[in-house]
Design a protein around this motif. Structure first.
Motif, mmCIF file in Angstrom:
data_model
loop_
_atom_site.group_PDB
_atom_site.id
_atom_site.type_symbol
_atom_site.label_atom_id
_atom_site.label_comp_id
_atom_site.label_asym_id
_atom_site.label_seq_id
_atom_site.Cartn_x
_atom_site.Cartn_y
_atom_site.Cartn_z
ATOM 1 N N PHE A 184 -3.463 33.700 -19.305
ATOM 2 C CA PHE A 184 -4.398 34.325 -20.237
ATOM 3 C C PHE A 184 -5.451 35.132 -19.474
ATOM 4 O O PHE A 184 -5.858 34.763 -18.371
ATOM 5 C CB PHE A 184 -5.092 33.254 -21.087
ATOM 6 C CG PHE A 184 -4.137 32.443 -21.910
ATOM 7 C CD1 PHE A 184 -3.701 32.903 -23.144
ATOM 8 C CD2 PHE A 184 -3.632 31.237 -21.436
ATOM 9 C CE1 PHE A 184 -2.800 32.176 -23.896
ATOM 10 C CE2 PHE A 184 -2.736 30.497 -22.178
ATOM 11 C CZ PHE A 184 -2.313 30.967 -23.416
ATOM 12 N N ASP A 185 -5.868 36.218 -20.110
ATOM 13 C CA ASP A 185 -6.952 37.031 -19.558
ATOM 14 C C ASP A 185 -8.313 36.501 -19.995
ATOM 15 O O ASP A 185 -9.319 36.746 -19.324
ATOM 16 C CB ASP A 185 -6.794 38.488 -20.029
ATOM 17 C CG ASP A 185 -5.431 39.045 -19.683
ATOM 18 O OD1 ASP A 185 -5.177 39.281 -18.487
ATOM 19 O OD2 ASP A 185 -4.608 39.217 -20.605
ATOM 20 N N CYS A 186 -8.326 35.786 -21.107
ATOM 21 C CA CYS A 186 -9.581 35.287 -21.674
ATOM 22 C C CYS A 186 -9.343 33.925 -22.304
ATOM 23 O O CYS A 186 -8.456 33.776 -23.139
ATOM 24 C CB CYS A 186 -10.112 36.283 -22.710
ATOM 25 S SG CYS A 186 -11.542 35.709 -23.649
ATOM 26 N N PHE A 232 -8.485 24.059 -17.339
ATOM 27 C CA PHE A 232 -7.439 24.863 -17.978
ATOM 28 C C PHE A 232 -7.521 26.310 -17.475
ATOM 29 O O PHE A 232 -6.499 26.932 -17.168
ATOM 30 C CB PHE A 232 -7.607 24.825 -19.501
ATOM 31 C CG PHE A 232 -6.571 25.610 -20.249
ATOM 32 C CD1 PHE A 232 -5.389 25.014 -20.652
ATOM 33 C CD2 PHE A 232 -6.761 26.956 -20.536
ATOM 34 C CE1 PHE A 232 -4.415 25.744 -21.339
ATOM 35 C CE2 PHE A 232 -5.801 27.690 -21.219
ATOM 36 C CZ PHE A 232 -4.625 27.081 -21.621
ATOM 37 N N GLY A 233 -8.719 26.836 -17.404
ATOM 38 C CA GLY A 233 -8.889 28.198 -16.922
ATOM 39 C C GLY A 233 -8.396 28.382 -15.497
ATOM 40 O O GLY A 233 -7.737 29.386 -15.177
ATOM 41 N N ARG A 234 -8.703 27.430 -14.628
ATOM 42 C CA ARG A 234 -8.239 27.529 -13.249
ATOM 43 C C ARG A 234 -6.710 27.580 -13.189
ATOM 44 O O ARG A 234 -6.122 28.259 -12.340
ATOM 45 C CB ARG A 234 -8.725 26.324 -12.433
ATOM 46 C CG ARG A 234 -10.185 26.344 -12.047
ATOM 47 C CD ARG A 234 -10.575 27.515 -11.175
ATOM 48 N NE ARG A 234 -9.746 27.673 -10.003
ATOM 49 C CZ ARG A 234 -9.813 28.712 -9.173
ATOM 50 N NH1 ARG A 234 -10.674 29.687 -9.408
ATOM 51 N NH2 ARG A 234 -9.017 28.804 -8.126
ATOM 52 N N ALA A 235 -6.074 26.865 -14.083
ATOM 53 C CA ALA A 235 -4.609 26.789 -14.062
ATOM 54 C C ALA A 235 -3.936 27.954 -14.778
ATOM 55 O O ALA A 235 -2.800 28.309 -14.442
ATOM 56 C CB ALA A 235 -4.157 25.469 -14.691
ATOM 57 N N HIS A 236 -4.628 28.558 -15.750
ATOM 58 C CA HIS A 236 -3.936 29.499 -16.640
ATOM 59 C C HIS A 236 -4.552 30.895 -16.724
ATOM 60 O O HIS A 236 -3.969 31.771 -17.371
ATOM 61 C CB HIS A 236 -3.849 28.905 -18.051
ATOM 62 C CG HIS A 236 -3.035 27.652 -18.131
ATOM 63 N ND1 HIS A 236 -1.663 27.659 -18.166
ATOM 64 C CD2 HIS A 236 -3.406 26.342 -18.155
ATOM 65 C CE1 HIS A 236 -1.215 26.410 -18.228
ATOM 66 N NE2 HIS A 236 -2.253 25.591 -18.217
ATOM 67 N N LEU A 237 -5.705 31.131 -16.112
ATOM 68 C CA LEU A 237 -6.295 32.465 -16.175
ATOM 69 C C LEU A 237 -5.620 33.411 -15.182
ATOM 70 O O LEU A 237 -5.243 33.015 -14.069
ATOM 71 C CB LEU A 237 -7.792 32.415 -15.875
ATOM 72 C CG LEU A 237 -8.727 32.091 -17.028
ATOM 73 C CD1 LEU A 237 -10.149 31.862 -16.526
ATOM 74 C CD2 LEU A 237 -8.712 33.186 -18.099
ATOM 75 N N THR A 238 -5.505 34.666 -15.581
ATOM 76 C CA THR A 238 -5.036 35.710 -14.667
ATOM 77 C C THR A 238 -6.153 36.071 -13.705
ATOM 78 O O THR A 238 -7.331 35.743 -13.922
ATOM 79 C CB THR A 238 -4.626 36.963 -15.459
ATOM 80 O OG1 THR A 238 -5.751 37.420 -16.228
ATOM 81 C CG2 THR A 238 -3.469 36.671 -16.399
ATOM 82 N N GLU A 239 -5.817 36.746 -12.636
ATOM 83 C CA GLU A 239 -6.821 37.173 -11.671
ATOM 84 C C GLU A 239 -7.843 38.082 -12.359
ATOM 85 O O GLU A 239 -7.479 39.042 -13.035
ATOM 86 C CB GLU A 239 -6.155 37.940 -10.519
ATOM 87 C CG GLU A 239 -7.113 38.358 -9.416
ATOM 88 C CD GLU A 239 -7.683 37.162 -8.660
ATOM 89 O OE1 GLU A 239 -8.804 37.279 -8.139
ATOM 90 O OE2 GLU A 239 -7.000 36.118 -8.601
#
Length: 284
Positions: A184-186, A232-239
């Motif tokens: 995810f981007d956001c 969750f963000g660390r695992a699933h966010l895009t750069e």
């Protein structure tokens, strides 16, 4: 013949425990919903229609501090009308500020833009972002099937395409993979952040009629959900992607540190219109 002005004044006078301006605003909402009367109709003393709601019952419920939004079944959020029920939190004006922050940051973002709303409730965040950012693909999670039913109805009524899933953010790593995107981007969330010790300070219409599951967190771990969102963000966010969360005003610095400790590149605390710490944006 009873007219709009006389009925309006009578109903305002029957409300107990409300400030005068609050009582008037509530009765105006009831007039608009049940009679399709606007303020000018009251001012000019327009005759009332033959068919009317049970005003005595509505006043009784209001005097028991039931939210007016539950009486009419809807509320306005970011200029859109959302269905609400006791299964979901009533969207707050502060959350509209969170929407504006995200829309400002992603208005020019190209497709594909993947957004996930963790703990969607009524769907107000997910649906509004889908409407305001048409290039976005939006996923929304909630643990409550009753809340998801309301969110799905809102998405359908407001013509927003959302992938809804019944999932628990606190057990995201334990459950089977999501049916939606994995990156995810956001990431956005307005999780439970009111501690039980703060309950005594809350209005009875919130305490009695809004879902405690979506409101409260234990005093022993008030940042429980922010840790889960940050993980969750660390695992699933895009750069270059970011988490956006609404927070308890008492824990602005502490919430910021949750994201900093997980090596987010930049973490910012934003204040709401009342000057209180209310949002955190953390970028990978």
């Amino acid at each position: 013949m009873t007219t709009a002005k006389s009925l309006f004044d009578s109903l305002v006078g029957q409300l107990q425990g409300y400030r005068p301006e609050e009582a008037r605003a509530i009765i105006y909402l009831l007039f608009e919903h049940f009679l399709r009367f606007r303020r000018t109709d009251v001012i000019v003393n327009k005759p009332l229609p033959a068919q009317q709601p049970d005003w005595a019952e509505l006043v009784r419920r209001l005097n028991e501090h039931e939210p007016v939004q539950h009486l009419i079944g809807t509320t306005e959020f970011c200029g859109l009308e959302f269905q609400v029920s006791p299964a979901v939190l009533i969207p707050r004006p502060e959350t509209e500020e969170l929407i504006r922050l995200i829309v400002r940051d992603y208005a020019e973002a190209p497709s594909p833009l993947n957004i996930i709303d963790l703990g969607t409730g009524s769907g107000c965040i997910a649906v509004t972002l889908a409407r305001f950012l048409p290039q976005a693909t939006v996923t929304a999670w909630d643990l409550s099937e009753e809340a998801l039913d309301i969110a799905r109805q809102n998405a359908e009524q407001l013509q927003a395409e959302i992938l809804f899933e019944k999932r628990d953010i606190l057990k995201a790593d334990e459950e089977s993979p999501s049916a939606g995107p994995s990156r995810f981007d956001c990431v956005v969330s307005n999780p439970p952040y009111v501690t039980h010790s703060e309950a005594a300070e809350m209005e009875p219409n919130v305490l009695r009629y809004e879902p405690h599951l979506a409101l409260f967190v234990e005093d022993t771990d008030p940042l429980l959900f922010y840790k889960a969102v940050a993980d969750f963000g660390r695992a699933h966010l895009t750069e270059g992607g970011a988490c956006y969360v609404e927070i308890n005003e008492r824990f602005g610095d502490e919430t910021r540190r949750v994201f900093e400790e997980r090596a987010y590149r930049t973490v910012q605390v934003y204040k709401d219109i009342h000057g209180k710490d209310r949002f955190v944006k953390a970028t990978i």
